[in-house]
Structures are given as C-alpha cells and as structure tokens.
Design an enzyme around this catalytic site. Structure first.
Site, PDB file in Angstrom:
ATOM      1  N   ASP A  54      -1.297  -1.440  11.016  1.00  0.00           N
ATOM      2  CA  ASP A  54      -1.946  -1.315   9.704  1.00  0.00           C
ATOM      3  C   ASP A  54      -2.337  -2.661   9.095  1.00  0.00           C
ATOM      4  OD1 ASP A  54       0.613  -2.145   9.180  1.00  0.00           O
ATOM      5  OD2 ASP A  54       1.084  -0.596   7.714  1.00  0.00           O
ATOM      6  N   GLY A  68       4.477  -4.195   3.707  1.00  0.00           N
ATOM      7  CA  GLY A  68       4.594  -5.555   3.208  1.00  0.00           C
ATOM      8  C   GLY A  68       4.411  -6.614   4.276  1.00  0.00           C
ATOM      9  N   LYS A  96       0.853  -1.182   0.000  1.00  0.00           N
ATOM     10  CA  LYS A  96       0.000   0.000   0.000  1.00  0.00           C
ATOM     11  C   LYS A  96       0.892   1.236   0.000  1.00  0.00           C
ATOM     12  CE  LYS A  96       0.602   1.398   4.491  1.00  0.00           C
ATOM     13  NZ  LYS A  96       1.835   2.204   4.530  1.00  0.00           N
TER      14      LYS A  96
END
Length: 269
Positions: free
Chosen positions: A132, A97, A8
């Site tokens: 996240d 990642g 992202k």
C-alpha cells in the site's frame, strides 16, 4: 526539509482470492486521515538515521524509510542524508503508517535532490517497498485492488464528517490477520456502495478482517458498538486492525471516552 506522513483508513475491505505468489488480492477504498508522523531529511556528511516517539520494534537498519532512501540511492547516486523519523502513528494498527513513512521519504528525496520524478515513477518505486506504499504518493481516495497497489480514482467527498480513530494498543501482524481469512468475491462492487449515502454503509460496507479477528479480540467488536452507540453513522476496523474508527456527522459527542491507555485521534475529513 520536513513533512508529516499521514495515516489512511479502509472504507470496506474484501479479501477476494489467494494469489499464486503467496499474497492476496483485495478490494478496498483507501482514504487519507490526519494522524501523522514527522519526517525530516537534511543533507549530511555521513548517513544518519534516528527514531523518536513511539517505539519501533526490530532493527532500525530495516526501516522502510532507509529502504526507500537506498532504493533511490542505487539509481541516482544520492549523497548521504540525515533522516529523522518521529513516530506518532502506532504500528500494527491497520493505518499504513510505515507505508506512509516510506512513500513520504521518496517524495521528500525527490524534492530535496530535484530528481523530477513523475507520480507514476514514484509509485513504481513505492510498490517495491510494500503493497500500500504507492497510495501515499498521491494521497487521495482510491479504490485499491490486486495486492492493494492498483488504484482507481474515486470521487468521494466526506467533508463535514469527523473520523474518530481508536487504537486499543493491540499489535496485529499481517500474518496473524490473514491466518483466519477465507477469501471470497466481494458481495457487490465497492464503488457502488460508496456512492450511496453514508447512512446506508452500516448494512452494506464490511471489512473481512473483522470476521477473522473479532472472535479473538472481542474488545474490538465492543469498540465498534460503542462508536455506533455514541452516534457514529458508520464504524469499522481499519485494514487488518486493530484501530477501529467511527464517522460522525458534525461534532463528536463530548461523553465519548475511552481508557487512558488507548490512543485516540479526531480527524476532520
């Protein structure tokens, strides 16, 4: 079962305050991009975990994929699995990642063993693995607040743009990134900026970590300027670095080249 955990980028990132638990509150837009690892889970007689691709520092037993498996195993008595992770997304790159790998592990285990866990339940498990991680359960553009684990859906369409992601091989730890941050409220609501034309973002949309890290790593600032010089309509560092990305309308200029030791990906949004 095989899947491809994606990265992202952060469209804007404001560190708004220091929390009493030692974490920070932030406001950012998380947006998925196609820079992917590969993750395979198979039933097995004994538990196996293997890593290939980019080197992953530290003890493999502490890998977030294994932690995700053991988290569900505690509640659902999962049998042994063979888990293989092929790393392509660089570490310390601000791309999420490791968090994506963990979340996709939860998703795959839910499918492989027919656990029928809802999105909300999977997100709650993911929040136990990292701030996240929960984003990658739904993997859609959101405004993330608090620790980066509270989401508001965002209708943001960047179709027609190509994202050029440039990782210059600099590993920036979370502790280093936050070391020079001075929390302050966002200058204006992030969603109001993102609703404007992308061409306006250059002057309105910021990543607080650039202020903290560009003086120490001037090559990151130079990368950002190079992307703008090549015609990017918006460029920024992602997360706490060190990946810098540029958004290009349509095709990317053919003369945009980088040193051979940099990792580069083009992601059509």
């Amino acid at each position: 079962m095989l899947d491809f955990p994606n990265a992202k980028i952060n469209l804007g990132l404001y560190v708004t305050e220091k929390r009493s638990d030692g974490f920070h509150n932030l406001e950012s837009c998380f947006y998925p991009v196609q820079w992917c690892d590969a993750l395979e889970i198979l039933p097995a007689q004994t538990e196996q975990f293997t890593l290939t691709g980019l080197p992953v520092p530290g003890n493999p037993e502490t890998n977030l994929c294994l932690k995700a498996y053991k988290l569900l195993q505690q509640d659902f008595a999962l049998p042994p699995i063979q888990l293989h992770l092929h790393k392509v997304i660089p570490m310390g790159a601000g791309l999420g990642g490791g968090s994506s790998d963990a979340a996709f592990t939860l998703r795959l285990l839910n499918s492989v063993f027919g656990l029928n866990l809802s999105t909300a339940i999977l997100q709650n498990y993911a929040r136990q693995l990292g701030s996240d991680c929960a984003f990658f359960i739904e993997n859609k553009a959101v405004i993330a607040t608090e620790k980066g684990d509270v989401f508001t859906a965002l209708d943001l369409n960047l179709r027609g743009y190509t994202c050029v992601l440039v990782y210059p091989g600099i590993h920036i730890t979370t502790a280093e990134a936050y070391g020079n941050i001075k929390p302050k409220p966002a200058p204006q609501p992030l969603e109001s900026i993102l609703k404007q034309d992308v061409i306006t973002w250059k002057d309105l949309l910021h990543n607080d970590f650039e202020t903290a890290l560009f003086p120490k790593y001037p090559e990151l600032a130079q990368l950002k300027e190079k992307l703008y010089a090549a015609g990017a309509v918006y460029a920024s560092m992602s997360g706490s670095g060190s990946t810098v990305y540029g958004l290009f309308k349509g095709e990317v200029p053919a003369n945009l080249v980088f040193p051979d030791n940099y990792l580069i990906r083009h992601s059509l949004l």
